[in-house]
Every structure is written in structure tokens, then in C-alpha cells.
Enzyme design. Structure first.
Site, mmCIF file in Angstrom:
data_model
loop_
_atom_site.group_PDB
_atom_site.id
_atom_site.type_symbol
_atom_site.label_atom_id
_atom_site.label_comp_id
_atom_site.label_asym_id
_atom_site.label_seq_id
_atom_site.Cartn_x
_atom_site.Cartn_y
_atom_site.Cartn_z
ATOM 1 N N ASP A 1 0.853 -1.183 0.000
ATOM 2 C CA ASP A 1 0.000 0.000 0.000
ATOM 3 C C ASP A 1 0.890 1.234 0.000
ATOM 4 O O ASP A 1 1.856 1.330 0.754
ATOM 5 C CB ASP A 1 -0.914 -0.005 1.228
ATOM 6 C CG ASP A 1 -2.060 0.976 1.085
ATOM 7 O OD1 ASP A 1 -3.212 0.523 1.039
ATOM 8 O OD2 ASP A 1 -1.804 2.200 1.011
ATOM 9 N N HIS B 1 -10.300 -5.594 -3.022
ATOM 10 C CA HIS B 1 -8.959 -5.894 -2.507
ATOM 11 C C HIS B 1 -9.056 -6.158 -1.016
ATOM 12 O O HIS B 1 -9.927 -5.629 -0.335
ATOM 13 C CB HIS B 1 -7.979 -4.747 -2.782
ATOM 14 C CG HIS B 1 -8.466 -3.410 -2.321
ATOM 15 N ND1 HIS B 1 -9.360 -2.658 -3.052
ATOM 16 C CD2 HIS B 1 -8.215 -2.710 -1.198
ATOM 17 C CE1 HIS B 1 -9.630 -1.547 -2.399
ATOM 18 N NE2 HIS B 1 -8.954 -1.554 -1.256
HETATM 19 P P1 5GP Z 1 -9.605 1.214 0.092
HETATM 20 O O1 5GP Z 1 -9.745 2.474 0.881
HETATM 21 O O2 5GP Z 1 -10.237 1.340 -1.277
HETATM 22 O O3 5GP Z 1 -10.052 -0.001 0.841
HETATM 23 O O4 5GP Z 1 -8.063 0.986 -0.101
HETATM 24 C C1 5GP Z 1 -7.340 1.518 -1.156
HETATM 25 C C2 5GP Z 1 -5.899 1.527 -0.731
HETATM 26 O O5 5GP Z 1 -5.106 1.748 -1.879
HETATM 27 C C3 5GP Z 1 -5.558 2.641 0.259
HETATM 28 O O6 5GP Z 1 -5.070 2.081 1.469
HETATM 29 C C4 5GP Z 1 -4.533 3.490 -0.457
HETATM 30 O O7 5GP Z 1 -3.497 3.933 0.374
HETATM 31 C C5 5GP Z 1 -4.017 2.551 -1.532
HETATM 32 N N1 5GP Z 1 -3.584 3.215 -2.746
HETATM 33 C C6 5GP Z 1 -4.181 4.282 -3.360
HETATM 34 N N2 5GP Z 1 -3.523 4.608 -4.478
HETATM 35 C C7 5GP Z 1 -2.488 3.722 -4.590
HETATM 36 C C8 5GP Z 1 -1.444 3.548 -5.555
HETATM 37 O O8 5GP Z 1 -1.326 4.267 -6.547
HETATM 38 N N3 5GP Z 1 -0.562 2.543 -5.325
HETATM 39 C C9 5GP Z 1 -0.670 1.729 -4.245
HETATM 40 N N4 5GP Z 1 0.258 0.787 -4.112
HETATM 41 N N5 5GP Z 1 -1.622 1.860 -3.322
HETATM 42 C C10 5GP Z 1 -2.537 2.835 -3.492
#
Ligand code: 5GP
Ligand code: ZN
Length: 109
Positions: free
Chosen positions: A31, A101
């Protein structure tokens, strides 16, 4: 695969990520904004918007994701101390990237 989905783009290699694992049906990468000493994302190659959209045909990939979380926790040395496996579901549940995810979080002292 969705053209404008960030995680589909990462999986296709169009955007960079720090990968720990690339498999036939799922990948694991770090992340970018870690919220724990170990914060990894377990991401299926197929595009599914969120857990709300999962159906019976996705049973196998969802269980593979959980088993990959367990295996990765062992590899990272955090299995015994403990960890979280977390799905955020839709905006109210904290989901920001609409490609399903599983978060693996751990490594706290
Ligand atoms: P969600 O909030 O959708 O469950 O989690 C998305 C996750 O993706 C977040 O923890 C955020 O930090 C991560 N994230 C967002 N953009 C990117 C990116 O460009 N690369 C990576 N490796 N992680 C990302
Ligand atoms: Zn996607």
C-alpha cells in the site's frame, strides 16, 4: 479489466507498484500510504467493483485471497503476533478504489 481502474492499470503494468507476489489469479503489492508497519494489498486480477458485487462464481478467488493473506502474514513474520485482514466496502465503508482488494495490516509492536 477496466481501462480507468487504478488497480487494473497496476496489474497491467501501466502504473508502478511494489509487488511482493504476482500469480495467475491474484497479486500482492505494498500500500502506497501504509497505515501499519506491514500494509499490503491482495488484489485479484479480475475486476470486481466491491464485495457487494461478489457472487457464487467468485467463491474461489475470494477464498484464494484470504489464504494468500494467511500465507503472506507468515512470510512477513507477523502471523504469530497477529494481523488484520480487511475489506472496505463502498464509500461508507471506507472503500476508495473500486476494485475489490483485501488489506493485510500488522507488525505493530
Ligand atoms: P480502500 O480504501 O479502497 O479499501 O483501499 C485503497 C488503498 O489503496 C488505500 O489504502 C490506499 O493507500 C491505496 N492506494 C491508493 N492509491 C495507490 C497507488 O497508486 N498505489 C498503491 N500501491 N496503493 C494505493
Ligand atoms: Zn480494476
Amino acid at each position: 479489466m477496466q481501462k480507468d481502474c487504478l488497480f487494473c492499470q497496476i496489474i497491467r503494468g501501466e502504473k508502478p507498484a511494489d509487488f511482493l507476489f504476482k500469480g495467475e489469479s491474484l497479486v500482492v503489492f505494498k500500500d502506497i500510504y501504509p497505515e501499519a508497519p506491514v500494509h499490503l494489498l491482495i488484489v485479484p486480477r479480475i475486476h470486481i467493483r466491491s464485495i457487494n458485487e461478489v457472487t457464487d462464481k467468485d467463491k474461489e478467488i475470494i477464498s484464494q485471497m484470504i489464504l494468500k493473506g494467511q500465507e503472506t502474514a507468515k512470510d512477513q513474520g507477523i502471523a504469530a503476533s497477529g494481523y488484520k485482514l480487511l475489506f472496505n466496502v463502498e464509500r461508507g465503508g471506507g472503500q476508495a478504489i473500486f476494485h475489490v482488494h483485501l488489506h493485510l495490516l500488522g507488525g505493530w509492536r
